[in-house]
Structure formats: C-alpha cells, structure tokens
Design a protein around this motif. Structure first.
Motif, PDB file in Angstrom:
ATOM      1  N   ARG A  47      -2.032  22.140  -7.776  1.00  0.00           N
ATOM      2  CA  ARG A  47      -1.570  22.586  -9.099  1.00  0.00           C
ATOM      3  C   ARG A  47      -2.077  21.644 -10.182  1.00  0.00           C
ATOM      4  N   ALA A  48      -2.047  20.346  -9.930  1.00  0.00           N
ATOM      5  CA  ALA A  48      -2.550  19.368 -10.901  1.00  0.00           C
ATOM      6  C   ALA A  48      -4.036  19.617 -11.175  1.00  0.00           C
ATOM      7  N   LEU A  49      -4.803  19.875 -10.134  1.00  0.00           N
ATOM      8  CA  LEU A  49      -6.230  20.170 -10.316  1.00  0.00           C
ATOM      9  C   LEU A  49      -6.423  21.429 -11.160  1.00  0.00           C
ATOM     10  N   GLU A  50      -5.599  22.454 -10.922  1.00  0.00           N
ATOM     11  CA  GLU A  50      -5.676  23.683 -11.713  1.00  0.00           C
ATOM     12  C   GLU A  50      -5.386  23.401 -13.189  1.00  0.00           C
ATOM     13  N   VAL A  51      -4.322  22.659 -13.437  1.00  0.00           N
ATOM     14  CA  VAL A  51      -3.926  22.350 -14.819  1.00  0.00           C
ATOM     15  C   VAL A  51      -5.021  21.551 -15.521  1.00  0.00           C
ATOM     16  N   PHE A  52      -5.571  20.534 -14.854  1.00  0.00           N
ATOM     17  CA  PHE A  52      -6.621  19.728 -15.467  1.00  0.00           C
ATOM     18  C   PHE A  52      -7.870  20.565 -15.723  1.00  0.00           C
ATOM     19  N   SER A  53      -8.174  21.485 -14.822  1.00  0.00           N
ATOM     20  CA  SER A  53      -9.325  22.365 -15.003  1.00  0.00           C
ATOM     21  C   SER A  53      -9.139  23.261 -16.223  1.00  0.00           C
ATOM     22  N   ILE A  54      -7.957  23.850 -16.347  1.00  0.00           N
ATOM     23  CA  ILE A  54      -7.661  24.705 -17.504  1.00  0.00           C
ATOM     24  C   ILE A  54      -7.731  23.891 -18.791  1.00  0.00           C
ATOM     25  N   LYS A  55      -7.157  22.681 -18.766  1.00  0.00           N
ATOM     26  CA  LYS A  55      -7.175  21.803 -19.940  1.00  0.00           C
ATOM     27  C   LYS A  55      -8.610  21.470 -20.332  1.00  0.00           C
ATOM     28  N   THR A  56      -9.432  21.112 -19.359  1.00  0.00           N
ATOM     29  CA  THR A  56     -10.827  20.768 -19.619  1.00  0.00           C
ATOM     30  C   THR A  56     -11.597  21.963 -20.169  1.00  0.00           C
ATOM     31  N   ASP A  57     -11.415  23.130 -19.554  1.00  0.00           N
ATOM     32  CA  ASP A  57     -12.097  24.339 -20.020  1.00  0.00           C
ATOM     33  C   ASP A  57     -11.676  24.689 -21.449  1.00  0.00           C
ATOM     34  N   THR A  58     -10.395  24.542 -21.735  1.00  0.00           N
ATOM     35  CA  THR A  58      -9.885  24.847 -23.071  1.00  0.00           C
ATOM     36  C   THR A  58     -10.461  23.877 -24.102  1.00  0.00           C
ATOM     37  N   GLU A  59     -10.468  22.596 -23.772  1.00  0.00           N
ATOM     38  CA  GLU A  59     -11.040  21.605 -24.683  1.00  0.00           C
ATOM     39  C   GLU A  59     -12.516  21.900 -24.942  1.00  0.00           C
ATOM     40  N   PHE A  60     -13.251  22.217 -23.891  1.00  0.00           N
ATOM     41  CA  PHE A  60     -14.670  22.520 -24.049  1.00  0.00           C
ATOM     42  C   PHE A  60     -14.854  23.732 -24.957  1.00  0.00           C
TER      43      PHE A  60
ATOM     44  N   ALA B  28       0.500  21.017  -2.364  1.00  0.00           N
ATOM     45  CA  ALA B  28       0.655  22.092  -3.355  1.00  0.00           C
ATOM     46  C   ALA B  28       0.684  21.510  -4.772  1.00  0.00           C
ATOM     47  N   GLY B  29       1.313  20.361  -4.956  1.00  0.00           N
ATOM     48  CA  GLY B  29       1.366  19.710  -6.259  1.00  0.00           C
ATOM     49  C   GLY B  29       0.002  19.191  -6.690  1.00  0.00           C
ATOM     50  N   TYR B  30      -0.743  18.652  -5.723  1.00  0.00           N
ATOM     51  CA  TYR B  30      -2.084  18.160  -6.023  1.00  0.00           C
ATOM     52  C   TYR B  30      -2.983  19.321  -6.447  1.00  0.00           C
TER      53      TYR B  30
ATOM     54  N   LYS C  92      10.188  22.481  -8.137  1.00  0.00           N
ATOM     55  CA  LYS C  92       9.133  23.470  -7.928  1.00  0.00           C
ATOM     56  C   LYS C  92       8.394  23.250  -6.610  1.00  0.00           C
ATOM     57  N   GLY C  93       8.711  22.154  -5.938  1.00  0.00           N
ATOM     58  CA  GLY C  93       8.093  21.876  -4.647  1.00  0.00           C
ATOM     59  C   GLY C  93       6.723  21.237  -4.747  1.00  0.00           C
ATOM     60  N   TRP C  94       6.443  20.561  -5.865  1.00  0.00           N
ATOM     61  CA  TRP C  94       5.128  19.972  -6.048  1.00  0.00           C
ATOM     62  C   TRP C  94       5.071  18.477  -5.740  1.00  0.00           C
ATOM     63  N   LEU C  95       6.229  17.844  -5.595  1.00  0.00           N
ATOM     64  CA  LEU C  95       6.248  16.422  -5.262  1.00  0.00           C
ATOM     65  C   LEU C  95       7.536  16.068  -4.536  1.00  0.00           C
TER      66      LEU C  95
ATOM     67  N   THR D  85       0.858  -1.177   0.000  1.00  0.00           N
ATOM     68  CA  THR D  85       0.000   0.000   0.000  1.00  0.00           C
ATOM     69  C   THR D  85       0.891   1.224   0.000  1.00  0.00           C
ATOM     70  N   THR D  86       0.464   2.261  -0.687  1.00  0.00           N
ATOM     71  CA  THR D  86       1.203   3.509  -0.738  1.00  0.00           C
ATOM     72  C   THR D  86       0.242   4.637  -0.414  1.00  0.00           C
ATOM     73  N   PRO D  87       0.766   5.777   0.036  1.00  0.00           N
ATOM     74  CA  PRO D  87      -0.107   6.903   0.348  1.00  0.00           C
ATOM     75  C   PRO D  87      -0.850   7.396  -0.887  1.00  0.00           C
ATOM     76  N   ALA D  88      -1.917   8.148  -0.657  1.00  0.00           N
ATOM     77  CA  ALA D  88      -2.662   8.741  -1.768  1.00  0.00           C
ATOM     78  C   ALA D  88      -1.728   9.624  -2.590  1.00  0.00           C
ATOM     79  N   HIS D  89      -1.967   9.703  -3.879  1.00  0.00           N
ATOM     80  CA  HIS D  89      -1.190  10.531  -4.797  1.00  0.00           C
ATOM     81  C   HIS D  89       0.275  10.102  -4.838  1.00  0.00           C
ATOM     82  N   CYS D  90       0.513   8.807  -4.758  1.00  0.00           N
ATOM     83  CA  CYS D  90       1.872   8.281  -4.748  1.00  0.00           C
ATOM     84  C   CYS D  90       1.956   7.107  -5.720  1.00  0.00           C
ATOM     85  N   LEU D  91       2.958   7.157  -6.611  1.00  0.00           N
ATOM     86  CA  LEU D  91       3.189   6.077  -7.561  1.00  0.00           C
ATOM     87  C   LEU D  91       4.681   5.824  -7.673  1.00  0.00           C
ATOM     88  N   SER D  92       5.020   4.633  -8.068  1.00  0.00           N
ATOM     89  CA  SER D  92       6.428   4.356  -8.346  1.00  0.00           C
ATOM     90  C   SER D  92       6.798   5.031  -9.661  1.00  0.00           C
TER      91      SER D  92
END
Length: 103
Positions: A61-74, A57-59, A35-38, A3-10
C-alpha cells in the motif's frame, strides 16, 4: 547496536522522522493497524518502546501511495521548465529549514 526487521521503526523514530507529536503518531499508527497494514509490538530490547512494523500488505500500500504521489507531482509540474522546478525546490527547502529552526 540493535537490529530490527526490515520496514520496522520505533514510534519515537517515526515521531522524529515525520516531525509529528506523539499523539499524532499514535493516532495514525492505530488507524493503519486497524486497516491491517502494520503491527505494533513492544521492543524486546527496551520494553518502554514500541516497534511499528509494516506487514507485506502495508508495504504494498505504501508503494502504491508513493507511486500515485509521484505521478501526480510529475503531472502537476511537467509544464514547468526543469530549471524552474529546481529553483522552486531549492526555495521550498529553504522555507522548511527556516520553519524547522536550529537543529
């Protein structure tokens, strides 16, 4: 099963999920860490492996980026009828599957 913490991958899992070479993952992770995000830590269950963990802070930022990407695609696709968007999506999926080759 480990098991690993949330938002954690190898790093290896990131490499497989993003279909990028090891060097590309290493460079991107290093830049995001600077940048201090991970954080990067040795996996306590396998010292040969590195765990990459988004800090809050990284999480955010990721939400912000995905939101901008989604809004732009729409915004870009909103003038195309929904049925045409679905056909385009299906065709692009086919292209990606062909490019990826056999599983």
């Amino acid at each position: 099963m480990r098991t690993t913490p949330a938002h954690c991958l190898s790093a290896g899992h990131l490499m497989a999920q993003l279909q990028l070479a090891f060097g590309a993952i290493t460079n991107r992770v290093a830049r995001l860490e600077a940048k201090g995000w991970l954080t990067r830590d040795l996996d306590p269950n396998d010292r040969r492996s590195v765990l990459v963990t988004l800090i809050p802070a990284g999480y955010e930022r990721a939400l912000e980026v995905f939101s901008i990407k989604t809004d732009t695609e729409f915004s870009l696709l909103s003038s195309i009828p929904l049925d045409a968007q679905r056909r385009i999506n299906d065709e692009l999926r086919t292209v990606l599957i062909v490019l990826a080759g056999p599983a």
